[in-house]
Write an enzyme that holds these catalytic residues in place. Structure first.
Site, PDB file in Angstrom:
ATOM      1  N   SER A 130       4.554   4.499   6.874  1.00  0.00           N
ATOM      2  CA  SER A 130       5.182   3.377   7.581  1.00  0.00           C
ATOM      3  C   SER A 130       5.449   3.779   9.020  1.00  0.00           C
ATOM      4  O   SER A 130       5.640   4.969   9.326  1.00  0.00           O
ATOM      5  CB  SER A 130       6.510   3.027   6.892  1.00  0.00           C
ATOM      6  OG  SER A 130       7.295   2.166   7.693  1.00  0.00           O
ATOM      7  N   TYR A 177      14.489   4.829   3.040  1.00  0.00           N
ATOM      8  CA  TYR A 177      13.068   4.478   3.079  1.00  0.00           C
ATOM      9  C   TYR A 177      12.385   5.230   4.229  1.00  0.00           C
ATOM     10  O   TYR A 177      11.331   5.856   4.036  1.00  0.00           O
ATOM     11  CB  TYR A 177      12.925   2.972   3.263  1.00  0.00           C
ATOM     12  CG  TYR A 177      11.498   2.489   3.433  1.00  0.00           C
ATOM     13  CD1 TYR A 177      10.730   2.151   2.329  1.00  0.00           C
ATOM     14  CD2 TYR A 177      10.936   2.345   4.706  1.00  0.00           C
ATOM     15  CE1 TYR A 177       9.429   1.693   2.482  1.00  0.00           C
ATOM     16  CE2 TYR A 177       9.641   1.892   4.859  1.00  0.00           C
ATOM     17  CZ  TYR A 177       8.888   1.564   3.747  1.00  0.00           C
ATOM     18  OH  TYR A 177       7.606   1.123   3.908  1.00  0.00           O
TER      19      TYR A 177
END
Length: 264
Positions: free
Chosen positions: A141, A154
């Site tokens: 990400s 995350y």
């Protein structure tokens, strides 16, 4: 890897979002595709929409389920060519406000980090054994590089997966298996749950990145994660890694999947 060859492809988290988009494109290109997901009903729905796709209900956050998946894949797909480690969740809760039971945080870590690391360890010997060119894709990400306060765990897990992916690529460099890091920016999927859908169009994202997952590029980005400011940062990181990676010798994989001792 050449596009004229039919591959056997495994996509984790393939019942929705990026995983489903990539699985559909592999299938449409004539490849054999198996997807995993935790919801058997959703998998059945995808199978109805995409004739020929194979499914396997699996919780990538569970070590026992990862072993069960690996056992199934090694039996069902003797020539596994592509693994897309895509399964993920995102808890949008800041550090100061997170009062959830630790099991929720641990589950996020298990799915985002332990899952792809463990599954790669289980499947790589199988992928190397057949000797064909292969590709392992770890989906990270933009949040791995720019920590996101709204999703701190995350971001941290994806940053750790990025680091591990660089080391994995290093030890596989003498083999036919290429390691790719797919780095999405915000994409409008259901990753963070209802009410948190924003970002790039999933179809446009998958259309753009799919042709680039053949192993020729170490990283594949889109939009903000494909801009020169970002790719220049990656290039600088590669130079630093290459200079530092030989300080202490580590065993490397040979092309046949065996391990080359450090002192050989």
């Amino acid at each position: 890897m050449t596009t004229a060859t039919a591959y056997s492809v495994l996509v984790t988290g393939g019942s929705s979002g990026i995983g489903l988009g990539l699985a559909a494109r592999y299938l449409q290109a004539g490849h054999r595709v198996m997807i995993t997901g935790r919801d058997p009903g959703r998998l059945a729905s995808v199978a109805g929409q995409l004739p020929g796709i194979e499914t396997f209900a699996n919780d990538i956050g569970s070590p026992q389920d990862r072993q069960r998946l690996a056992d199934h894949v090694t039996h069902a797909m003797p020539e596994l060519d592509v693994v897309i480690n895509n399964a993920g969740i995102q808890r949008r809760v800041g550090i100061a406000e997170d009062r959830a039971p630790w099991a929720e945080a641990q589950n996020e870590i298990d799915i985002l980090l332990a899952g792809p690391v463990h599954l790669g360890r289980l499947l790589l010997p199988h992928m190397l054994r057949h000797g064909r060119p292969s590709v392992l894709v770890n989906v990270t990400s933009g949040g791995a590089y720019i920590p996101q306060p709204f999703a701190p765990l995350y971001s941290a897990a994806k940053a750790a997966l990025h680091s591990y992916t660089m080391n994995l690529r290093h030890v596989l460099r003498a083999t036919p298996c290429r390691v790719v890091e797919l780095i999405p920016p915000a994409v409008a999927t259901a990753l963070a749950g209802p009410g948190h859908t924003h970002g790039a169009d999933p179809e446009e994202f998958c259309d753009t990145v799919f042709p680039l997952l053949d192993g020729k590029l170490p990283e594949v980005g889109f939009g903000p994660t494909a801009q020169p400011a970002f790719t220049d940062r990656l290039a600088a990181e590669h130079r630093t890694f290459d200079a530092a990676s030989t300080r202490f010798a580590v065993p490397l994989y040979r092309p046949d999947g065996t391990v080359e001792p450090v002192n050989s």
